[in-house]
Design an enzyme around this catalytic site. Structure first.
Site, PDB file in Angstrom:
ATOM      1  N   ASP A  36      -0.299   5.021   1.033  1.00  0.00           N
ATOM      2  CA  ASP A  36      -0.556   5.898   2.184  1.00  0.00           C
ATOM      3  C   ASP A  36      -0.549   5.089   3.470  1.00  0.00           C
ATOM      4  OD1 ASP A  36      -0.959   8.379   0.786  1.00  0.00           O
ATOM      5  OD2 ASP A  36      -2.840   7.544   0.052  1.00  0.00           O
ATOM      6  N   ASP A  72       0.851  -1.180   0.000  1.00  0.00           N
ATOM      7  CA  ASP A  72       0.000   0.000   0.000  1.00  0.00           C
ATOM      8  C   ASP A  72       0.893   1.238   0.000  1.00  0.00           C
ATOM      9  OD1 ASP A  72      -2.473   1.387   0.134  1.00  0.00           O
ATOM     10  OD2 ASP A  72      -2.223   1.645   2.284  1.00  0.00           O
TER      11      ASP A  72
END
Length: 259
Positions: free
Chosen positions: A15, A13
């Site tokens: 953020d 991922d």
């Protein structure tokens, strides 16, 4: 517990893992460099459909994270891939930004509000009442409803913003039609990402900061999962869920030596 095979490919991922509120997480630059130097297949994933991969490459580059555009996979790209496989050359009424419209255009889709095959809802900072009304009427007239991701809120310096999931709920309330969500935690997004880099789930790992999207998606796709504690999920939150990540680490810096 069944012993897992060595990790040959990585999905992570963005953020909360590589960056937090626009600032790189310490160690993220070393992790990305180690991946690139190793030659191992990898992708940076995001449920945000606003930006193109090229946009995100530029944004990451500005904070010192050199991630090539071809190593970025968004919910918009996953949505376009899904639609190209399911209904190639279709038509769609789209609510979203360049990340979504560019991906659909590249997949051969025509954007129209005249009897479209699909209504596709993505992320935007300018949801308009007129556009939502048109989407509701088109769905009522038979267009199938797709949403890029189920996230209810998104971050901003001023606080939470309503995101695709919240707006999809409004449309569902008005039409009685649930959308098909393509992005995390749907393992479809993970599988499309793995296919993009020619990787296999049993030798791949997913790194994320959220139990309800990243870890769940990785788990359901059959991948090894790493939860980092630099984002939304704290260590105390883990036991609230009926499933667990394979591993819990403080940050991405703890994974550099595993590449």
């Amino acid at each position: 517990m069944t012993e897992r095979k060595p990790i040959e490919s990585w999905l992570t991922d963005m953020d909360g893992v590589l960056m937090h509120e626009g600032v790189p997480v310490p160690g993220a630059d070393r992790f990305i460099k180690k991946l690139r130097d190793s030659g191992r297949p990898f992708l940076v994933l995001t449920n945000n459909s606003i930006y193109t991969a090229r946009d995100l490459h530029a944004r990451l580059n500005r904070i010192g994270l050199e991630v090539p555009a071809e190593n970025i996979w968004t919910s918009a790209l996953a949505t376009a891939t899904f639609l190209d496989n399911q209904h190639p050359g279709g038509t769609a009424y789209v609510i979203g930004e360049a990340g979504l419209t560019t991906a659909l255009h590249d997949a051969g889709y025509v954007m129209t509000d005249l009897n479209p095959d699909f209504v596709i809802l993505g992320e935007t900072r300018t949801y308009s009442f007129e556009a939502l009304t048109k989407a509701i009427r088109l769905i009522n007239d038979g267009a199938r409803f797709i949403a890029t991701n189920p996230d209810n809120t998104g971050p901003s310096p001023a606080g939470a913003l309503p995101a695709t999931g919240s707006v999809a709920a409004l449309i569902t309330k008005a039409t009685g039609k649930e959308p098909y969500f393509v992005g995390k935690p749907n393992p479809l997004m993970m599988r499309s990402a793995l296919n993009t880099i020619g990787a296999h789930s049993e030798t791949s790992a997913m790194i994320g900061d959220r139990m309800d999207t990243d870890v769940l998606a990785g788990l359901e796709a059959g991948m090894e999962t790493f939860l980092v504690l630099t984002g939304l999920t704290s260590r105390n939150d883990i036991d609230r869920y009926p499933y667990r990540p394979t591993n819990v680490v403080d940050s991405i810096a703890d994974l550099v030596d595993l590449v």
